[in-house]
Design an enzyme around this catalytic site. Sequence first.
Site, short mmCIF file in Angstrom:
data_model
loop_
_atom_site.label_atom_id
_atom_site.label_comp_id
_atom_site.label_asym_id
_atom_site.label_seq_id
_atom_site.Cartn_x
_atom_site.Cartn_y
_atom_site.Cartn_z
N HIS A 112 0.83 -1.20 0.00
CA HIS A 112 0.00 0.00 0.00
C HIS A 112 0.87 1.25 0.00
O HIS A 112 2.07 1.20 0.27
CB HIS A 112 -0.93 0.03 1.22
N ARG B 32 5.37 6.42 13.52
CA ARG B 32 5.23 7.01 12.18
C ARG B 32 4.82 8.47 12.27
O ARG B 32 3.91 8.82 13.02
CB ARG B 32 4.18 6.24 11.38
N HIS C 154 4.76 0.30 0.13
CA HIS C 154 5.52 -0.44 1.14
C HIS C 154 4.69 -1.57 1.72
O HIS C 154 3.47 -1.63 1.54
CB HIS C 154 6.05 0.48 2.23
#
Length: 312
Positions: A96, A266, A251
């Site tokens: 995705h 993240r 990724h």
Amino acid sequence: MSDIRITKVTANIGARVSGVDISRPLDEESVAAVREALNVHKALVFDDVNLDDEGHQAFVRHFGDLTTAHPTVGAVEGSPNVLPVDSERGRANHWHTDVTFVLNPPQATTLRSITVPPYGGETLIASSAAAYRDLPEPLRRLADGLWAEHTNDYDYAVPNEAFDEEQAAQRAQFTSIKYRTAHPVVRVHPLTGERGLFIGGFAQRIVGLSVGESRKILDLLQSYVIRPENVLRHHWSPNQLVIFDNRITQHYAVDNYDGQPRRLHRVTLAGDVPVGVDGGRSRSVEGDAAHYTPVAAAVPAAAAREAATVAA
């Protein structure tokens, strides 16, 4: 400017960056050098970083405005711009590009290692620019004119088998606001002018085609993205930070660590609205993401051409 060194990792994607301390404020030349390296290599690895959540966010802010952690998923407590990527909350073992179901997905994603399993748990990052270059000319012409509808109406972080109660709750949270957005299948990068396949797991249907027809075309195009030659396989070590250009990569988090703890944090950069080969801009079909991300300013054409020349 620090003595920044860029060491290429593979032919088509990835480089290691050394000679710069990203825990400190960066001067303009250093920021420009990192940005140029990201334009060229699509994914950058920084080793032995000395960052907490605050320092992580400060580094990312050198390159633009931050998004909040996610449109629907909760942030790290006390840090609304930091998303915990935790094996206990699900595993994104699905190709995705981050948050493509909104109108302006993040321009770049950064991941910082917090807890690394003793083996496995790699992150695969693929160059969709290399994938586009690999397409035979008839497929390029086809892809150039296609649009795809992206949606979050399923949870890429939850396995496909029957949900248990916890997984059902995760899915309900992930889809608590429904998003659908039409994006060009081939996106033109605003800085380099490169074309890349802008698809991935959230792309569920080609506009104007049935779901079955769409799946065949998307699978065919996706097969070029995930060719081994186009993929960086990053093996995590403690205290690493990876940044990749979300506009021209995909990724995948490999679930090969026997359920041991794996946690990354993240932080993502607000992005611009994707533009296709014909100049058409993405359009929102359902869902408002204004609480999640501002829209990054469009890059003036002259600046984009200059950046493309630098990156060439």
